[in-house]
Design a protein around this motif. Structure first.
Motif, PDB file in Angstrom:
ATOM      1  N   ARG A  21      20.513   6.826  17.225  1.00  0.00           N
ATOM      2  CA  ARG A  21      21.218   6.781  16.413  1.00  0.00           C
ATOM      3  C   ARG A  21      19.697   6.668  14.732  1.00  0.00           C
ATOM      4  N   PHE A  22      19.380   5.460  15.524  1.00  0.00           N
ATOM      5  CA  PHE A  22      18.677   5.141  14.152  1.00  0.00           C
ATOM      6  C   PHE A  22      16.683   5.691  15.219  1.00  0.00           C
ATOM      7  N   THR A  23      15.841   5.692  13.754  1.00  0.00           N
ATOM      8  CA  THR A  23      15.058   5.808  14.470  1.00  0.00           C
ATOM      9  C   THR A  23      13.814   4.911  13.538  1.00  0.00           C
ATOM     10  N   ILE A  24      12.615   4.145  14.363  1.00  0.00           N
ATOM     11  CA  ILE A  24      11.733   3.243  13.551  1.00  0.00           C
ATOM     12  C   ILE A  24      10.414   4.240  14.026  1.00  0.00           C
ATOM     13  N   ALA A  25       9.318   3.439  13.100  1.00  0.00           N
ATOM     14  CA  ALA A  25       8.890   4.524  12.614  1.00  0.00           C
ATOM     15  C   ALA A  25       7.343   3.576  11.474  1.00  0.00           C
ATOM     16  N   ARG A  26       5.812   3.905  12.098  1.00  0.00           N
ATOM     17  CA  ARG A  26       5.022   2.776  11.198  1.00  0.00           C
ATOM     18  C   ARG A  26       3.733   4.362  10.521  1.00  0.00           C
ATOM     19  N   ASP A  27       3.428   4.091   9.456  1.00  0.00           N
ATOM     20  CA  ASP A  27       2.405   4.551   9.261  1.00  0.00           C
ATOM     21  C   ASP A  27       1.157   3.613   9.260  1.00  0.00           C
ATOM     22  N   ASN A  28       0.669   3.069   9.830  1.00  0.00           N
ATOM     23  CA  ASN A  28      -0.211   1.848   9.368  1.00  0.00           C
ATOM     24  C   ASN A  28      -1.467   2.335   7.957  1.00  0.00           C
ATOM     25  N   VAL A  81       7.204   1.189   7.353  1.00  0.00           N
ATOM     26  CA  VAL A  81       7.437   1.320   8.590  1.00  0.00           C
ATOM     27  C   VAL A  81       9.221   1.380   8.462  1.00  0.00           C
ATOM     28  N   TYR A  82       9.181   2.460   8.384  1.00  0.00           N
ATOM     29  CA  TYR A  82      10.972   3.146   8.204  1.00  0.00           C
ATOM     30  C   TYR A  82      11.771   3.302   8.819  1.00  0.00           C
ATOM     31  N   LEU A  83      12.733   2.806   8.970  1.00  0.00           N
ATOM     32  CA  LEU A  83      14.441   2.677   9.580  1.00  0.00           C
ATOM     33  C   LEU A  83      14.857   4.218   9.077  1.00  0.00           C
ATOM     34  N   GLN A  84      14.718   5.435   9.840  1.00  0.00           N
ATOM     35  CA  GLN A  84      15.510   6.723   9.958  1.00  0.00           C
ATOM     36  C   GLN A  84      17.528   6.249  10.465  1.00  0.00           C
ATOM     37  N   MET A  85      18.097   5.650  10.143  1.00  0.00           N
ATOM     38  CA  MET A  85      19.750   6.232  10.068  1.00  0.00           C
ATOM     39  C   MET A  85      20.151   7.277   9.909  1.00  0.00           C
ATOM     40  N   ASN A  86      20.742   7.439  10.810  1.00  0.00           N
ATOM     41  CA  ASN A  86      21.912   8.889  11.065  1.00  0.00           C
ATOM     42  C   ASN A  86      23.413   7.955  11.910  1.00  0.00           C
TER      43      ASN A  86
END
Length: 121
Positions: A67-74, A79-84
């Protein structure tokens, strides 16, 4: 001075989505693993997801897998947390933290102030 500033929280209905962001300053971002944690009223803080410095290593708590996806842009120190597919039980204050990605939460070096996520039925 190190700062982690979360944003993107809010009120959403069950099944909805939110994208949290955390912008870091005052530290060499790509030298830190990053984690998202949450704390609901009356409950202990728990780790939701974590990502290593380069982004190749990921961790998800069982209750958010799929359901959730973590990602980062250095390049953006973010840092992001996409929550579906949000559920009522996802309601909590969400915090980002910088440290060793898979270490005990108490070992993280820096914490943001949090952003409230409320999921209504």
């Amino acid at each position: 001075q190190v700062q982690l500033v979360e944003s993107g929280g809010g009120l959403v209905q069950v099944g909805g989505s939110l994208r949290l962001s955390c912008v870091a300053s005052g530290l060499t971002f790509n030298m830190y693993g990053m984690g998202w944690f949450r704390q609901a009223p009356g409950k202990e803080r728990e780790r939701v997801a974590a990502i290593t410095r380069g982004g190749s290593g990921l961790y998800y708590a069982d209750f958010v897998k799929g359901r959730f996806t973590i990602a980062r842009d250095n390049d953006k120190n973010t840092v992001y947390l996409q929550m579906n597919s949000l559920r009522v039980e996802d309601t909590a204050v969400y915090y980002c933290a910088a440290g060793l990605a898979f270490a005990h939460p108490a070992s993280y070096d820096y914490w943001g102030r949090g952003t409230q996520v409320t999921v209504s039925a």
